[in-house]
Design an enzyme around this catalytic site. Structure first.
Site, short mmCIF file in Angstrom:
data_model
loop_
_atom_site.label_atom_id
_atom_site.label_comp_id
_atom_site.label_asym_id
_atom_site.label_seq_id
_atom_site.Cartn_x
_atom_site.Cartn_y
_atom_site.Cartn_z
N HIS A 1 -1.48 -0.81 -13.79
CA HIS A 1 -1.82 -2.26 -13.33
C HIS A 1 -1.51 -2.25 -11.82
O HIS A 1 -0.60 -1.59 -11.24
CB HIS A 1 -1.11 -3.12 -13.89
CG HIS A 1 0.30 -3.02 -14.12
ND1 HIS A 1 1.12 -2.40 -14.89
CD2 HIS A 1 1.33 -3.34 -13.28
CE1 HIS A 1 2.44 -2.28 -14.61
NE2 HIS A 1 2.60 -2.96 -13.85
N HIS B 1 -0.62 -4.84 -8.73
CA HIS B 1 -0.07 -6.23 -8.39
C HIS B 1 -0.75 -6.61 -7.35
O HIS B 1 -0.88 -6.02 -6.23
CB HIS B 1 1.39 -6.22 -7.94
CG HIS B 1 2.31 -5.76 -9.07
ND1 HIS B 1 3.08 -6.57 -9.92
CD2 HIS B 1 2.51 -4.45 -9.80
CE1 HIS B 1 3.78 -6.04 -10.76
NE2 HIS B 1 3.56 -4.78 -10.59
#
Ligand code: 5GP
Ligand code: ZN
Length: 142
Positions: A102, A104
């Site tokens: 992922h 951020h």
């Protein structure tokens, strides 16, 4: 889409657990981080499960970065932070705690003294929900 059995982000992607989603396309989803470093912290996540930067397909990674840019613009418009970090952690030594890759999008304030290996501090869910709505609107207007 590949999904890993016990992966919390796969469960969010499948709608098995709730999230404050701000954006979705065929390859990615973006939702509010529930332990935000600052208000407006968002995660951009590939829909296909991959643990880290070494595993993710290049086109999924490209889609994450393109959408991290879109999300960052919306965060800038809604919150006008002093800065934004685009960050991705690989491995426990780098502070990775969820093993579904992922990106951020982290709004920053001057002097917030953010540490890379940080403790989770749950955010105010009402504030997160309100910001999700504003950021979703800003994304739709892009
Ligand atoms: P990492 O430490 O792997 O770079 O980042 C994982 C991020 O996922 C953390 O910022 C953490 O707050 C966030 N996170 C962990 N569990 C959940 C969850 O159930 N929902 C949401 N929205 N974020 C989560
Ligand atoms: Zn996963």
């Amino acid at each position: 889409m590949t999904a890993a059995h016990d992966c919390i982000f796969c469960k969010i992607i499948n709608g098995d657990i709730p999230s404050f989603k701000v954006f979705e396309d065929d390859k990615t989803i973006a939702f509010m981080d529930i332990n935000p470093v600052n208000p407006g912290h968002i995660l951009v996540v590939p829909k296909a499960h991959a643990s880290n930067i070494f595993e993710i397909a290049p086109d999924d990674w490209a889609a994450c970065m393109v959408n991290a840019q879109k999300v960052a613009k919306a965060v800038q418009q809604v919150l006008a932070p002093d800065g934004i970090n685009i960050m991705q952690a690989n491995g426990t030594g780098a502070g990775q705690s969820v093993f579904h890759v992922h990106v951020h999008v982290m709004p920053r304030q001057s002097g917030d003294d953010l540490k890379m290996n940080r403790e989770y501090i749950p955010g105010d869910m009402e504030e997160i929900a309100q910001l999700a709505e504003k950021i979703t609107t800003a994304l739709l207007e892009q």
